[in-house]
Design a protein around this motif. Structure first.
Motif, PDB file in Angstrom:
ATOM      1  N   LEU A   1     -96.525  11.689  52.034  1.00  0.00           N
ATOM      2  CA  LEU A   1     -97.632  12.194  51.232  1.00  0.00           C
ATOM      3  C   LEU A   1     -97.845  13.688  51.466  1.00  0.00           C
ATOM      4  O   LEU A   1     -98.138  14.440  50.529  1.00  0.00           O
ATOM      5  CB  LEU A   1     -98.915  11.427  51.560  1.00  0.00           C
ATOM      6  CG  LEU A   1     -98.957   9.976  51.108  1.00  0.00           C
ATOM      7  CD1 LEU A   1    -100.216   9.303  51.626  1.00  0.00           C
ATOM      8  CD2 LEU A   1     -98.879   9.866  49.603  1.00  0.00           C
ATOM      9  N   TYR A   2     -97.704  14.133  52.714  1.00  0.00           N
ATOM     10  CA  TYR A   2     -97.906  15.543  53.047  1.00  0.00           C
ATOM     11  C   TYR A   2     -96.937  16.432  52.285  1.00  0.00           C
ATOM     12  O   TYR A   2     -97.293  17.519  51.854  1.00  0.00           O
ATOM     13  CB  TYR A   2     -97.743  15.736  54.556  1.00  0.00           C
ATOM     14  CG  TYR A   2     -98.030  17.130  55.033  1.00  0.00           C
ATOM     15  CD1 TYR A   2     -99.340  17.561  55.239  1.00  0.00           C
ATOM     16  CD2 TYR A   2     -97.002  18.027  55.298  1.00  0.00           C
ATOM     17  CE1 TYR A   2     -99.614  18.842  55.690  1.00  0.00           C
ATOM     18  CE2 TYR A   2     -97.272  19.309  55.752  1.00  0.00           C
ATOM     19  CZ  TYR A   2     -98.568  19.709  55.938  1.00  0.00           C
ATOM     20  OH  TYR A   2     -98.835  20.974  56.374  1.00  0.00           O
ATOM     21  N   ASP A   3     -95.728  15.970  52.095  1.00  0.00           N
ATOM     22  CA  ASP A   3     -94.722  16.748  51.375  1.00  0.00           C
ATOM     23  C   ASP A   3     -95.058  16.924  49.898  1.00  0.00           C
ATOM     24  O   ASP A   3     -94.515  17.802  49.241  1.00  0.00           O
ATOM     25  CB  ASP A   3     -93.341  16.112  51.524  1.00  0.00           C
ATOM     26  CG  ASP A   3     -92.791  16.272  52.929  1.00  0.00           C
ATOM     27  OD1 ASP A   3     -93.255  17.171  53.664  1.00  0.00           O
ATOM     28  OD2 ASP A   3     -91.896  15.487  53.302  1.00  0.00           O
TER      29      ASP A   3
ATOM     30  N   ARG B   1    -106.247  10.660  56.611  1.00  0.00           N
ATOM     31  CA  ARG B   1    -106.482   9.305  57.113  1.00  0.00           C
ATOM     32  C   ARG B   1    -105.233   8.748  57.781  1.00  0.00           C
ATOM     33  O   ARG B   1    -105.292   8.172  58.864  1.00  0.00           O
ATOM     34  CB  ARG B   1    -106.924   8.384  55.961  1.00  0.00           C
ATOM     35  CG  ARG B   1    -107.330   6.989  56.415  1.00  0.00           C
ATOM     36  CD  ARG B   1    -107.584   6.075  55.235  1.00  0.00           C
ATOM     37  NE  ARG B   1    -106.356   5.665  54.597  1.00  0.00           N
ATOM     38  CZ  ARG B   1    -105.539   4.711  55.068  1.00  0.00           C
ATOM     39  NH1 ARG B   1    -105.812   4.100  56.195  1.00  0.00           N
ATOM     40  NH2 ARG B   1    -104.460   4.381  54.407  1.00  0.00           N
ATOM     41  N   ARG B   2    -104.084   8.942  57.151  1.00  0.00           N
ATOM     42  CA  ARG B   2    -102.838   8.405  57.713  1.00  0.00           C
ATOM     43  C   ARG B   2    -102.449   9.114  59.013  1.00  0.00           C
ATOM     44  O   ARG B   2    -101.942   8.486  59.929  1.00  0.00           O
ATOM     45  CB  ARG B   2    -101.726   8.504  56.691  1.00  0.00           C
ATOM     46  CG  ARG B   2    -101.918   7.519  55.559  1.00  0.00           C
ATOM     47  CD  ARG B   2    -100.637   7.258  54.831  1.00  0.00           C
ATOM     48  NE  ARG B   2    -100.850   6.334  53.754  1.00  0.00           N
ATOM     49  CZ  ARG B   2    -100.731   5.018  53.877  1.00  0.00           C
ATOM     50  NH1 ARG B   2    -100.418   4.505  55.026  1.00  0.00           N
ATOM     51  NH2 ARG B   2    -100.914   4.240  52.846  1.00  0.00           N
ATOM     52  N   ILE B   3    -102.682  10.423  59.088  1.00  0.00           N
ATOM     53  CA  ILE B   3    -102.382  11.137  60.325  1.00  0.00           C
ATOM     54  C   ILE B   3    -103.294  10.636  61.441  1.00  0.00           C
ATOM     55  O   ILE B   3    -102.850  10.381  62.565  1.00  0.00           O
ATOM     56  CB  ILE B   3    -102.511  12.659  60.148  1.00  0.00           C
ATOM     57  CG1 ILE B   3    -101.481  13.170  59.147  1.00  0.00           C
ATOM     58  CG2 ILE B   3    -102.326  13.374  61.492  1.00  0.00           C
ATOM     59  CD1 ILE B   3    -101.676  14.624  58.742  1.00  0.00           C
TER      60      ILE B   3
ATOM     61  N   HIS C   1     -99.534   2.627  48.756  1.00  0.00           N
ATOM     62  CA  HIS C   1     -98.565   3.323  49.586  1.00  0.00           C
ATOM     63  C   HIS C   1     -97.773   4.377  48.833  1.00  0.00           C
ATOM     64  O   HIS C   1     -97.152   5.227  49.442  1.00  0.00           O
ATOM     65  CB  HIS C   1     -97.560   2.339  50.206  1.00  0.00           C
ATOM     66  CG  HIS C   1     -98.191   1.400  51.176  1.00  0.00           C
ATOM     67  ND1 HIS C   1     -98.756   1.823  52.355  1.00  0.00           N
ATOM     68  CD2 HIS C   1     -98.349   0.063  51.140  1.00  0.00           C
ATOM     69  CE1 HIS C   1     -99.217   0.772  53.010  1.00  0.00           C
ATOM     70  NE2 HIS C   1     -99.003  -0.289  52.291  1.00  0.00           N
ATOM     71  N   ASP C   2     -97.772   4.321  47.514  1.00  0.00           N
ATOM     72  CA  ASP C   2     -96.949   5.262  46.755  1.00  0.00           C
ATOM     73  C   ASP C   2     -97.708   6.565  46.499  1.00  0.00           C
ATOM     74  O   ASP C   2     -98.890   6.555  46.201  1.00  0.00           O
ATOM     75  CB  ASP C   2     -96.479   4.634  45.444  1.00  0.00           C
ATOM     76  CG  ASP C   2     -97.614   4.122  44.591  1.00  0.00           C
ATOM     77  OD1 ASP C   2     -98.655   3.761  45.165  1.00  0.00           O
ATOM     78  OD2 ASP C   2     -97.470   4.089  43.370  1.00  0.00           O
ATOM     79  N   PRO C   3     -97.009   7.698  46.654  1.00  0.00           N
ATOM     80  CA  PRO C   3     -97.661   9.007  46.494  1.00  0.00           C
ATOM     81  C   PRO C   3     -98.216   9.250  45.099  1.00  0.00           C
ATOM     82  O   PRO C   3     -99.145  10.015  44.935  1.00  0.00           O
ATOM     83  CB  PRO C   3     -96.548  10.005  46.797  1.00  0.00           C
ATOM     84  CG  PRO C   3     -95.462   9.251  47.438  1.00  0.00           C
ATOM     85  CD  PRO C   3     -95.635   7.821  47.059  1.00  0.00           C
TER      86      PRO C   3
END
Length: 93
Positions: free
Chosen positions: A46-48, A19-21, A3-5
């Motif tokens: 993650l996107y950021d 995948r998350r989106i 879960h961590d970026p």
């Protein structure tokens, strides 16, 4: 599951964002709002961390969905879930 970026880099990071989106979209379609909100928050986190070049590689459909859902349904000005405005306006049932 990670879960961590910091655990993702490069192409792996971009794929995880996609995948998350997609997972958040599937929860949205299934009307599972809490799970959708959770996955959307993880996807945004993650996107950021993506560079502009990596963001451009995210499919446009996924970027638009993420932005649209974020602004329309999950922003700060939205009425919070669970508020029974209609019942108060029309009295008790």
């Amino acid at each position: 599951m990670k879960h961590d970026p910091e655990s993702f880099t490069g192409e792996e990071l971009r794929k995880e964002v996609c995948r998350r989106i997609r997972l958040a979209r599937s929860y949205w379609d299934a009307h599972n709002n809490l799970a959708c909100r959770t996955e959307r928050a993880r996807a945004l986190q993650l996107y950021d961390t993506l560079t502009e070049a990596q963001k451009a590689e995210i499919p446009r459909v996924l970027r638009v969905w993420l932005r649209y859902r974020s602004e329309k349904y999950f922003n700060d000005q939205r009425t919070p879930p669970g508020s029974n405005r209609k019942r108060k306006a029309f009295g008790p049932r």
